[in-house]
Motif scaffolding. Structure first.
Motif, PDB file in Angstrom:
ATOM      1  N   VAL A  87       0.883  -1.161   0.000  1.00 33.11           N
ATOM      2  CA  VAL A  87       0.000   0.000   0.000  1.00 33.11           C
ATOM      3  C   VAL A  87       0.916   1.204   0.000  1.00 33.11           C
ATOM      4  CG1 VAL A  87      -1.802   1.266   1.208  1.00 33.11           C
ATOM      5  CG2 VAL A  87      -1.762  -1.237   1.324  1.00 33.11           C
ATOM      6  N   VAL A  88       0.765   2.052  -1.011  1.00 35.47           N
ATOM      7  CA  VAL A  88       1.629   3.224  -1.144  1.00 35.47           C
ATOM      8  C   VAL A  88       0.793   4.486  -1.284  1.00 35.47           C
ATOM      9  CG1 VAL A  88       3.525   1.917  -2.175  1.00 35.47           C
ATOM     10  CG2 VAL A  88       1.813   2.966  -3.658  1.00 35.47           C
ATOM     11  N   GLN A  89       1.427   5.607  -0.998  1.00 32.07           N
ATOM     12  CA  GLN A  89       0.775   6.909  -1.119  1.00 32.07           C
ATOM     13  C   GLN A  89       1.143   7.539  -2.462  1.00 32.07           C
ATOM     14  OE1 GLN A  89       2.498   9.021   2.170  1.00 32.07           O
ATOM     15  NE2 GLN A  89       0.995   8.259   3.625  1.00 32.07           N
ATOM     16  N   ASP A  90       0.227   7.467  -3.429  1.00 29.49           N
ATOM     17  CA  ASP A  90       0.444   8.249  -4.646  1.00 29.49           C
ATOM     18  C   ASP A  90       0.347   9.714  -4.257  1.00 29.49           C
ATOM     19  OD1 ASP A  90       0.832   6.139  -6.324  1.00 29.49           O
ATOM     20  OD2 ASP A  90      -1.150   6.218  -7.245  1.00 29.49           O
ATOM     21  N   ARG A  91       1.259  10.521  -4.778  1.00 26.60           N
ATOM     22  CA  ARG A  91       1.356  11.949  -4.441  1.00 26.60           C
ATOM     23  C   ARG A  91       1.689  12.119  -2.953  1.00 26.60           C
ATOM     24  NH1 ARG A  91      -0.586  15.010  -8.692  1.00 26.60           N
ATOM     25  NH2 ARG A  91      -0.884  16.808  -7.366  1.00 26.60           N
ATOM     26  N   GLY A  92       2.404  11.121  -2.431  1.00 26.54           N
ATOM     27  CA  GLY A  92       2.843  11.136  -1.048  1.00 26.54           C
ATOM     28  C   GLY A  92       4.200  10.475  -0.945  1.00 26.54           C
ATOM     29  N   ARG A  93       4.619  10.219   0.270  1.00 26.49           N
ATOM     30  CA  ARG A  93       5.986   9.812   0.524  1.00 26.49           C
ATOM     31  C   ARG A  93       6.151   8.361   0.974  1.00 26.49           C
ATOM     32  NH1 ARG A  93      10.163  13.086   4.449  1.00 26.49           N
ATOM     33  NH2 ARG A  93      11.779  11.514   4.364  1.00 26.49           N
ATOM     34  N   TYR A  94       5.158   7.774   1.604  1.00 27.20           N
ATOM     35  CA  TYR A  94       5.357   6.514   2.316  1.00 27.20           C
ATOM     36  C   TYR A  94       4.543   5.351   1.759  1.00 27.20           C
ATOM     37  CZ  TYR A  94       7.366   9.678   5.745  1.00 27.20           C
ATOM     38  OH  TYR A  94       8.128  10.634   6.364  1.00 27.20           O
ATOM     39  N   GLY A  95       4.903   4.164   2.233  1.00 26.42           N
ATOM     40  CA  GLY A  95       4.178   2.952   1.904  1.00 26.42           C
ATOM     41  C   GLY A  95       4.669   1.804   2.761  1.00 26.42           C
ATOM     42  N   THR A  96       4.002   0.674   2.619  1.00 31.82           N
ATOM     43  CA  THR A  96       4.352  -0.521   3.380  1.00 31.82           C
ATOM     44  C   THR A  96       4.141  -1.747   2.503  1.00 31.82           C
ATOM     45  OG1 THR A  96       3.611   0.521   5.438  1.00 31.82           O
ATOM     46  CG2 THR A  96       3.794  -1.868   5.449  1.00 31.82           C
ATOM     47  N   VAL A  97       5.078  -2.695   2.582  1.00 34.43           N
ATOM     48  CA  VAL A  97       4.920  -4.001   1.938  1.00 34.43           C
ATOM     49  C   VAL A  97       4.528  -4.984   3.029  1.00 34.43           C
ATOM     50  CG1 VAL A  97       6.035  -5.856   0.646  1.00 34.43           C
ATOM     51  CG2 VAL A  97       6.622  -3.468   0.153  1.00 34.43           C
ATOM     52  N   VAL A  98       3.514  -5.794   2.736  1.00 33.01           N
ATOM     53  CA  VAL A  98       2.957  -6.746   3.692  1.00 33.01           C
ATOM     54  C   VAL A  98       3.078  -8.164   3.141  1.00 33.01           C
ATOM     55  CG1 VAL A  98       0.826  -7.451   4.853  1.00 33.01           C
ATOM     56  CG2 VAL A  98       1.303  -5.032   4.517  1.00 33.01           C
ATOM     57  N   ASP A  99       3.422  -9.107   4.007  1.00 27.58           N
ATOM     58  CA  ASP A  99       3.399 -10.519   3.665  1.00 27.58           C
ATOM     59  C   ASP A  99       1.972 -10.998   3.921  1.00 27.58           C
ATOM     60  OD1 ASP A  99       3.514 -13.306   3.625  1.00 27.58           O
ATOM     61  OD2 ASP A  99       5.479 -13.379   4.582  1.00 27.58           O
ATOM     62  N   LEU A 100       1.252 -11.362   2.877  1.00 26.07           N
ATOM     63  CA  LEU A 100      -0.156 -11.739   3.022  1.00 26.07           C
ATOM     64  C   LEU A 100      -0.347 -13.098   3.684  1.00 26.07           C
ATOM     65  CD1 LEU A 100      -1.605 -10.446  -0.362  1.00 26.07           C
ATOM     66  CD2 LEU A 100      -1.729  -9.354   1.889  1.00 26.07           C
ATOM     67  N   THR A 101       0.719 -13.893   3.794  1.00 20.49           N
ATOM     68  CA  THR A 101       0.583 -15.182   4.487  1.00 20.49           C
ATOM     69  C   THR A 101       0.583 -15.004   6.001  1.00 20.49           C
ATOM     70  OG1 THR A 101       2.964 -15.634   4.450  1.00 20.49           O
ATOM     71  CG2 THR A 101       1.644 -16.474   2.608  1.00 20.49           C
ATOM     72  N   THR A 102       1.231 -13.941   6.485  1.00 18.86           N
ATOM     73  CA  THR A 102       1.288 -13.693   7.929  1.00 18.86           C
ATOM     74  C   THR A 102       0.516 -12.448   8.335  1.00 18.86           C
ATOM     75  OG1 THR A 102       3.289 -12.333   7.791  1.00 18.86           O
ATOM     76  CG2 THR A 102       3.586 -14.731   8.046  1.00 18.86           C
ATOM     77  N   GLY A 103       0.266 -11.558   7.374  1.00 19.66           N
ATOM     78  CA  GLY A 103      -0.389 -10.286   7.674  1.00 19.66           C
ATOM     79  C   GLY A 103       0.560  -9.255   8.240  1.00 19.66           C
ATOM     80  N   SER A 104       1.846  -9.591   8.296  1.00 22.03           N
ATOM     81  CA  SER A 104       2.835  -8.700   8.911  1.00 22.03           C
ATOM     82  C   SER A 104       3.510  -7.790   7.887  1.00 22.03           C
ATOM     83  CB  SER A 104       3.931  -9.520   9.596  1.00 22.03           C
ATOM     84  OG  SER A 104       3.382 -10.324  10.592  1.00 22.03           O
ATOM     85  N   PRO A 105       3.787  -6.545   8.296  1.00 23.88           N
ATOM     86  CA  PRO A 105       4.574  -5.675   7.426  1.00 23.88           C
ATOM     87  C   PRO A 105       6.012  -6.199   7.361  1.00 23.88           C
ATOM     88  CG  PRO A 105       3.878  -4.499   9.425  1.00 23.88           C
ATOM     89  CD  PRO A 105       3.349  -5.886   9.511  1.00 23.88           C
ATOM     90  N   VAL A 106       6.586  -6.195   6.156  1.00 19.84           N
ATOM     91  CA  VAL A 106       7.960  -6.669   5.993  1.00 19.84           C
ATOM     92  C   VAL A 106       8.905  -5.580   5.534  1.00 19.84           C
ATOM     93  CG1 VAL A 106       7.341  -9.075   5.591  1.00 19.84           C
ATOM     94  CG2 VAL A 106       7.500  -7.511   3.658  1.00 19.84           C
ATOM     95  N   LEU A 107       8.365  -4.477   5.024  1.00 18.57           N
ATOM     96  CA  LEU A 107       9.218  -3.406   4.538  1.00 18.57           C
ATOM     97  C   LEU A 107       8.469  -2.082   4.609  1.00 18.57           C
ATOM     98  CD1 LEU A 107      11.908  -2.648   3.100  1.00 18.57           C
ATOM     99  CD2 LEU A 107      10.750  -3.108   0.932  1.00 18.57           C
ATOM    100  N   GLU A 108       9.051  -1.124   5.300  1.00 22.21           N
ATOM    101  CA  GLU A 108       8.508   0.236   5.330  1.00 22.21           C
ATOM    102  C   GLU A 108       9.187   1.020   4.220  1.00 22.21           C
ATOM    103  OE1 GLU A 108       6.005   1.253   7.286  1.00 22.21           O
ATOM    104  OE2 GLU A 108       5.926  -0.766   8.123  1.00 22.21           O
ATOM    105  N   LEU A 109       8.413   1.732   3.427  1.00 19.28           N
ATOM    106  CA  LEU A 109       8.929   2.463   2.276  1.00 19.28           C
ATOM    107  C   LEU A 109       8.940   3.960   2.547  1.00 19.28           C
ATOM    108  CD1 LEU A 109       6.812   0.543  -0.368  1.00 19.28           C
ATOM    109  CD2 LEU A 109       9.211   0.127   0.204  1.00 19.28           C
ATOM    110  N   ASP A 110       9.981   4.623   2.090  1.00 16.09           N
ATOM    111  CA  ASP A 110      10.087   6.076   2.172  1.00 16.09           C
ATOM    112  C   ASP A 110      10.652   6.543   0.843  1.00 16.09           C
ATOM    113  OD1 ASP A 110      10.668   8.768   2.601  1.00 16.09           O
ATOM    114  OD2 ASP A 110      11.518   8.433   4.592  1.00 16.09           O
ATOM    115  N   GLY A 111       9.833   7.222   0.067  1.00 20.71           N
ATOM    116  CA  GLY A 111      10.242   7.684  -1.254  1.00 20.71           C
ATOM    117  C   GLY A 111      10.929   9.030  -1.250  1.00 20.71           C
ATOM    118  N   GLY A 112      11.201   9.575  -0.083  1.00 21.39           N
ATOM    119  CA  GLY A 112      11.840  10.888  -0.005  1.00 21.39           C
ATOM    120  C   GLY A 112      10.812  11.994  -0.113  1.00 21.39           C
ATOM    121  N   ASP A 113      11.210  13.185   0.302  1.00 18.17           N
ATOM    122  CA  ASP A 113      10.245  14.291   0.349  1.00 18.17           C
ATOM    123  C   ASP A 113      10.361  15.276  -0.812  1.00 18.17           C
ATOM    124  OD1 ASP A 113      12.612  15.524   1.029  1.00 18.17           O
ATOM    125  OD2 ASP A 113      11.861  16.417   2.878  1.00 18.17           O
TER     126      ASP A 113
END
Length: 173
Positions: A87-113
């Motif tokens: 799930v990412v923020q179009d026209r924004g800075r952040y997002g998160t990658v999730v493992d759908l087998t566990t429901g856990s976030p595996v990577l926090e994304l920062d596209g810079g400001d």
């Protein structure tokens, strides 16, 4: 081959819907399966032909979209194998990658400001050497590739003299 169109209402429990992405289906499955992102951050698998809804994860972004704000739209991406979602923020800075087998976030994304409020968040799932990877924006004019199983950044690079601003690859156009 004839195309059959069937109208199916989204279950009330999933509304309001922010975004939807197709999940891969196995032979013998009960038709198409969708990953639905609801306004409350719920990620759920939905099988329209059976009406089955299964919660798989939650998305909660507590960081601001950018210092400029406004215009942010959440967008959902799913890997071809169906194990990973972002799930990412179009026209924004952040997002998160999730493992759908566990429901856990595996990577926090920062596209810079820098000018993040002017562009969609660049992200794509792929495979490299038979392993799942995600290609994602990490700064203006920069994409990195991260191995999803290990979390290793495969595109880590240093400038020869340690001064990133003078590096040949540090172009700003």
């Amino acid at each position: 081959m004839a195309t059959i169109t069937v109208d199916v209402a989204v279950p009330d429990a999933l509304r309001p819907v922010v975004d939807v992405a197709a999940l891969p289906t196995a032979l013998g499955d009960a038709g198409p399966v969708w990953l639905v992102l609801s306004e409350d951050g719920r990620l759920a698998r939905w099988t329209p032909m059976t009406g089955e809804v299964q919660d798989v994860a939650r998305y909660r972004e507590e960081r601001p979209a950018s210092e400029y704000g406004g215009g942010v739209r959440l967008r959902l991406h799913v890997s071809r194998c169906g194990r990973w979602a972002a799930v990412v923020q179009d026209r924004g800075r952040y997002g998160t990658v999730v493992d759908l087998t566990t429901g856990s976030p595996v990577l926090e994304l920062d596209g810079g400001d820098y000018c993040c409020e002017t562009v969609p968040f660049a992200l794509a799932f792929a495979e490299h050497g038979g392993r799942p990877v995600v290609v994602h924006r990490t700064d203006w004019n920069r994409l990195d590739v991260t191995d999803l199983a290990s979390g290793e950044v495969l595109t880590a690079r240093d400038s020869p003299d340690g001064d990133e601003e003078d590096a040949e690859h540090d172009l700003d156009y």
